[in-house]
Every structure is written in C-alpha cells, then in structure tokens.
Write a protein that holds these residues in place. Sequence first.
Motif, PDB file in Angstrom:
ATOM      1  N   CYS A 180       0.841  -1.203   0.000  1.00  0.00           N
ATOM      2  CA  CYS A 180       0.000   0.000   0.000  1.00  0.00           C
ATOM      3  C   CYS A 180       0.875   1.252   0.000  1.00  0.00           C
ATOM      4  N   CYS A 181       0.385   2.347  -0.590  1.00  0.00           N
ATOM      5  CA  CYS A 181       1.154   3.601  -0.626  1.00  0.00           C
ATOM      6  C   CYS A 181       1.129   4.312   0.720  1.00  0.00           C
ATOM      7  N   GLY A 182       0.098   4.049   1.521  1.00  0.00           N
ATOM      8  CA  GLY A 182      -0.016   4.720   2.821  1.00  0.00           C
ATOM      9  C   GLY A 182      -0.827   6.005   2.782  1.00  0.00           C
ATOM     10  N   GLY A 183      -1.302   6.368   1.603  1.00  0.00           N
ATOM     11  CA  GLY A 183      -1.998   7.649   1.408  1.00  0.00           C
ATOM     12  C   GLY A 183      -3.118   7.935   2.391  1.00  0.00           C
ATOM     13  N   SER A 184      -3.861   6.914   2.766  1.00  0.00           N
ATOM     14  CA  SER A 184      -5.010   7.133   3.658  1.00  0.00           C
ATOM     15  C   SER A 184      -4.610   7.604   5.047  1.00  0.00           C
ATOM     16  N   VAL A 185      -3.372   7.356   5.445  1.00  0.00           N
ATOM     17  CA  VAL A 185      -2.949   7.748   6.793  1.00  0.00           C
ATOM     18  C   VAL A 185      -2.199   9.078   6.793  1.00  0.00           C
ATOM     19  N   LEU A 186      -1.927   9.599   5.602  1.00  0.00           N
ATOM     20  CA  LEU A 186      -1.092  10.809   5.510  1.00  0.00           C
ATOM     21  C   LEU A 186      -1.615  11.945   6.387  1.00  0.00           C
ATOM     22  N   GLY A 187      -2.916  12.165   6.347  1.00  0.00           N
ATOM     23  CA  GLY A 187      -3.497  13.282   7.086  1.00  0.00           C
ATOM     24  C   GLY A 187      -3.467  13.097   8.594  1.00  0.00           C
ATOM     25  N   ILE A 188      -3.358  11.869   9.057  1.00  0.00           N
ATOM     26  CA  ILE A 188      -3.463  11.637  10.496  1.00  0.00           C
ATOM     27  C   ILE A 188      -2.112  11.296  11.132  1.00  0.00           C
ATOM     28  N   LYS A 189      -1.234  10.616  10.388  1.00  0.00           N
ATOM     29  CA  LYS A 189       0.082  10.283  10.917  1.00  0.00           C
ATOM     30  C   LYS A 189       1.075  10.196   9.763  1.00  0.00           C
ATOM     31  N   GLU A 190       1.617  11.341   9.425  1.00  0.00           N
ATOM     32  CA  GLU A 190       2.453  11.462   8.230  1.00  0.00           C
ATOM     33  C   GLU A 190       3.654  10.524   8.246  1.00  0.00           C
ATOM     34  N   ASP A 191       4.270  10.367   9.414  1.00  0.00           N
ATOM     35  CA  ASP A 191       5.477   9.561   9.480  1.00  0.00           C
ATOM     36  C   ASP A 191       5.191   8.091   9.136  1.00  0.00           C
ATOM     37  N   LEU A 192       4.040   7.602   9.587  1.00  0.00           N
ATOM     38  CA  LEU A 192       3.632   6.230   9.290  1.00  0.00           C
ATOM     39  C   LEU A 192       3.412   6.056   7.778  1.00  0.00           C
ATOM     40  N   ALA A 193       2.726   7.016   7.183  1.00  0.00           N
ATOM     41  CA  ALA A 193       2.477   6.971   5.737  1.00  0.00           C
ATOM     42  C   ALA A 193       3.802   7.001   4.969  1.00  0.00           C
ATOM     43  N   ASN A 194       4.720   7.870   5.405  1.00  0.00           N
ATOM     44  CA  ASN A 194       6.009   7.973   4.727  1.00  0.00           C
ATOM     45  C   ASN A 194       6.833   6.696   4.843  1.00  0.00           C
ATOM     46  N   THR A 195       6.722   6.007   5.980  1.00  0.00           N
ATOM     47  CA  THR A 195       7.451   4.743   6.140  1.00  0.00           C
ATOM     48  C   THR A 195       6.958   3.726   5.118  1.00  0.00           C
ATOM     49  N   LEU A 196       5.631   3.639   4.986  1.00  0.00           N
ATOM     50  CA  LEU A 196       5.057   2.691   4.023  1.00  0.00           C
ATOM     51  C   LEU A 196       5.513   2.997   2.594  1.00  0.00           C
ATOM     52  N   ALA A 197       5.335   4.227   2.186  1.00  0.00           N
ATOM     53  CA  ALA A 197       5.717   4.605   0.824  1.00  0.00           C
ATOM     54  C   ALA A 197       7.219   4.475   0.631  1.00  0.00           C
ATOM     55  N   GLY A 198       7.974   4.781   1.694  1.00  0.00           N
ATOM     56  CA  GLY A 198       9.431   4.717   1.625  1.00  0.00           C
ATOM     57  C   GLY A 198       9.948   3.311   1.368  1.00  0.00           C
ATOM     58  N   ASN A 199       9.282   2.305   1.955  1.00  0.00           N
ATOM     59  CA  ASN A 199       9.703   0.920   1.714  1.00  0.00           C
ATOM     60  C   ASN A 199       9.672   0.597   0.225  1.00  0.00           C
ATOM     61  N   LYS A 200       8.595   1.005  -0.424  1.00  0.00           N
ATOM     62  CA  LYS A 200       8.465   0.697  -1.843  1.00  0.00           C
ATOM     63  C   LYS A 200       9.447   1.526  -2.675  1.00  0.00           C
ATOM     64  N   LEU A 201       9.542   2.824  -2.358  1.00  0.00           N
ATOM     65  CA  LEU A 201      10.453   3.674  -3.128  1.00  0.00           C
ATOM     66  C   LEU A 201      11.897   3.184  -3.017  1.00  0.00           C
ATOM     67  N   SER A 202      12.293   2.717  -1.829  1.00  0.00           N
ATOM     68  CA  SER A 202      13.664   2.213  -1.674  1.00  0.00           C
ATOM     69  C   SER A 202      13.896   1.001  -2.554  1.00  0.00           C
ATOM     70  N   GLU A 203      12.935   0.093  -2.559  1.00  0.00           N
ATOM     71  CA  GLU A 203      13.147  -1.108  -3.379  1.00  0.00           C
ATOM     72  C   GLU A 203      13.189  -0.761  -4.864  1.00  0.00           C
ATOM     73  N   VAL A 204      12.246   0.068  -5.301  1.00  0.00           N
ATOM     74  CA  VAL A 204      12.216   0.429  -6.719  1.00  0.00           C
ATOM     75  C   VAL A 204      13.513   1.163  -7.104  1.00  0.00           C
ATOM     76  N   ASN A 205      14.009   1.969  -6.204  1.00  0.00           N
ATOM     77  CA  ASN A 205      15.263   2.677  -6.434  1.00  0.00           C
ATOM     78  C   ASN A 205      16.421   1.691  -6.598  1.00  0.00           C
ATOM     79  N   ARG A 206      16.447   0.662  -5.722  1.00  0.00           N
ATOM     80  CA  ARG A 206      17.504  -0.357  -5.804  1.00  0.00           C
ATOM     81  C   ARG A 206      17.463  -1.114  -7.117  1.00  0.00           C
ATOM     82  N   LEU A 207      16.227  -1.362  -7.598  1.00  0.00           N
ATOM     83  CA  LEU A 207      16.080  -2.157  -8.817  1.00  0.00           C
ATOM     84  C   LEU A 207      16.524  -1.409 -10.075  1.00  0.00           C
ATOM     85  N   GLY A 208      16.591  -0.088  -9.970  1.00  0.00           N
ATOM     86  CA  GLY A 208      16.902   0.692 -11.168  1.00  0.00           C
ATOM     87  C   GLY A 208      15.637   0.816 -11.996  1.00  0.00           C
ATOM     88  N   GLY A 209      15.766   0.729 -13.292  1.00  0.00           N
ATOM     89  CA  GLY A 209      14.566   0.865 -14.116  1.00  0.00           C
ATOM     90  C   GLY A 209      14.230   2.323 -14.346  1.00  0.00           C
TER      91      GLY A 209
END
Lengths: 156, 293
Positions: free
Chosen positions: B193-222
Amino acid sequence: MDPIDLKKLDPDFKHRLARELGGEQIKKCFSCGVCSARCPIEKIEPEYNPRRIIRMILLGMEEELLKEEFLWHCSTCYTCQESCPQEVDFTEVIFVLRNMAVRKGLAPAGLGAARNLLDQQGRMYEIGDFENEKRKEMGLPEIKGNAKDYRELLKD
Amino acid sequence: MKYAFFLGCTVPVRNLNYELSARWVARELGLELVDLEDFQCCGFPLKSLNLLDSLVVAARNLALAEQAGLPVCTLCSACGGFLSEANSHLQHNHDLKSQVNDRLKVSGLEYKGTIQVKHFIRILYEEIGIERIRERITRPLYGFSFAPHYGCHYIKPARTAGGIDPVEDPKSLTELIEVTGAKALRYETLLDCCGGSVLGIKEDLANTLAGNKLSEVNRLGGNGLVLICPFCNVMFENQQKKIEKKLEQKLKVPVLYYSQLLGLALGTDPDTLGFKLNRIKDKEFLTGFERRD
C-alpha cells in the motif's frame, strides 16, 4: 496493558457492531491472527493490532477501544479482509468503529474538515477561476462544479 | 464505448498530467469520455465519519450517470472502489436504497442501480483489450523497464472491485505495461500500500510505508514507478523529498501515470501527455526515447 476490568465490559457491544453495515461477520472470528500477520501497519506500529482489536470487540471493551487513536491508523489496504478465512470484513469493521467513535465525540480533532469542505463546495479541493484558467491553458474543459444541493444533502 | 468521466477531487486540480494523458489515450483508442457538469466528490472521504452520508454522496453521482444513461469511468482508484462499493450495497439492500433515495430528494435525484462503475485502467484492459492496444503501438518502448504499482482500491475488496485481478497476483497493469514494449518489473513490495489514507493523520507512518516501496524500486533501477491513482501519486511523488530526508537516502524514483506511458507508445509526444507536470522525471528515458525516431 492493565488487567481487564470485567465490570466495564459490555457484552452487547459485538451485537451492536454486527448490526452495522460491514460489521455483520465479526462474531465468526476464531482468532487465527492472519489479519495481524499480514497487516502492513502493524509491522511498522505494533500498537495497531487487528487481532487484538477484534478480541476487544468480542470482549465488549467499547470504552477503551473507541478512544484509541490507532483506530485511525489503518491505511484501508484491505489485506486483512482479503486474507481472512472466516470472511470477517475487518477493514469495514474499522470504518464501523470510526463511525461509532465519531458518534460518541471520540474522534481525533480536525477530522470534520472533510465534511465541511463537501458541505461548502462538494469537493475536497476548490475549483475556482484560478484552477479553471490553468485547465484552459492545458486544453482541458472548465469544471463548473455545481454543489448547491450539498448542504441540504448532508444535513443531520 | 461511451462512459461518464468521473474526475473526482484530486485529478482535475493536482494531476492534470493524468487527466490530459487519459483523455488523449481514450480518444486515440475510440473510448468516448463524457463530462457531466454536476459530478462532485465520490463520498469516500466521509466513509470514516458517517457511512450513510458517504453512500448518499456516492448515490448522488451514480444517479447523475444513470440520468445520462452512461456507465462511469474513474481515474482515481479510491473513487472507483468506493462508487463500486456503494453501488453494490445499494443494489443488494432495498431498505438502504430507499433510505438513501429519501435523502436524494433534495437534489431532485433518484438512484436506481442500473449502471456499472469501472476504473479507466480496467476499461483499457477488459473492454479495449491487450490485443487491440498492441495493434496500435507505433513506438514500442523496448529496452525500458517500469515498476507497476497497483495500489489497493483498484483490486480490493475483490467482492466489489469486479474481479479484475487475483488480489495476490494481479496481472492487468503488468500486461498493459508490457504491451508497450517495456519490461514490467516484478518486485517484493509490488503489492504494498502507498499509505496515502494515513497521511493526514500520521504522516510519518504513511512515509514509512511509501518509503519501503520507493527504496526497493530505487535499488532495482529501471525507468520509474507506474501509477494509476492520484492518491498513490501524493505519496510517491509529492512526499518523495520528505521520504528521502527521513531515510537519509537519495531516491529520485521517477513517477508517471500509465496513460502517459501508453501515450508515448501510441506515438504522441511528452508535452501532449503533460510530462511537464511530472515532478520527478527520467530525462534519459524521455530524451533517449525521442532520439529513436
């Protein structure tokens, strides 16, 4: 967590929750914990624990549960709901719990903003002249956004 | 093929690149999208506060589409998911339907339950179809690779999402990326999940979720992360700088909409598809691609 005070439990809570849209299946839970095992929020924030929330519902811990801020930390990804072998719609249960918290005035402050915006303009982001000008520059059609009926529509 | 075009709240204000490219692709593939003047918010933002209110708002929009005699096409997965959910509740629950219709009287509308709601991507996949799209590809994106992000409300809950994809192994977006000639990456956090639904209530939690995916995609290149929902875009594009700070890591993962990718493969230029509005672009991809002609 302190020991559960049996005198505070409300055995009717689960029945009331089961009468709400989305809460119907709650009593079928047999505590296997797949909801918790797969929850992406619990991985980051162990305080948010779907299996424990269900136990609290079934035990009747309404008072403690509805005031918990973690009810608002679910990202509504539906992973729990899709993995549940008993077809408990846990994501929907979270929405029911939030609705109940709102009715009791226990929801975190600021959540009413969405409602006020819809009341006034029918949408979360205003579309005025500035936005329509930008749309026009990009070759996109104007949005008039007639929301005259919203205030009446959302009246309590 | 004709649909009432449901833009929702975010796309027509903040994601004009998605709207531009979707309209262009639709025209190119013979999908007629009709704008209805009175469409407003889908109702989903009210679901946590008052489910009945949110269903009334959804029914208002559905009734407008019924009046026009058109099924609904959405760009946002939350809008598509919620309008489908409301449609399903109201079609199967007569008491609820009459309760909602009582409230709709002030808008002079009646919900009947006669039309279907589909996400734009689902229309591409199911109605136009991979083979017909393949025939129209004029500039295949060979040599580039993209990470699909399905998001949650596009495929779940399966009961009301129309069974487009098996929730544990979705294929539609992957196949739609591959028909352009590009490679679709398979990766560990694909279903996250991107975490978008929690952004308004707990930004850090939402950022952790999105960050996990962004880190992996970054590692993969593409060449970037391919989205189909403006809510997910808020997390992966708008929040990316903050996530970089939080992770103390450079990410610069390019983020684009599927309709932009398809538009390029169908032969148009990045400007027509609103690439100017993408905040994190893969310039090598865009220029490398144009040099091929």
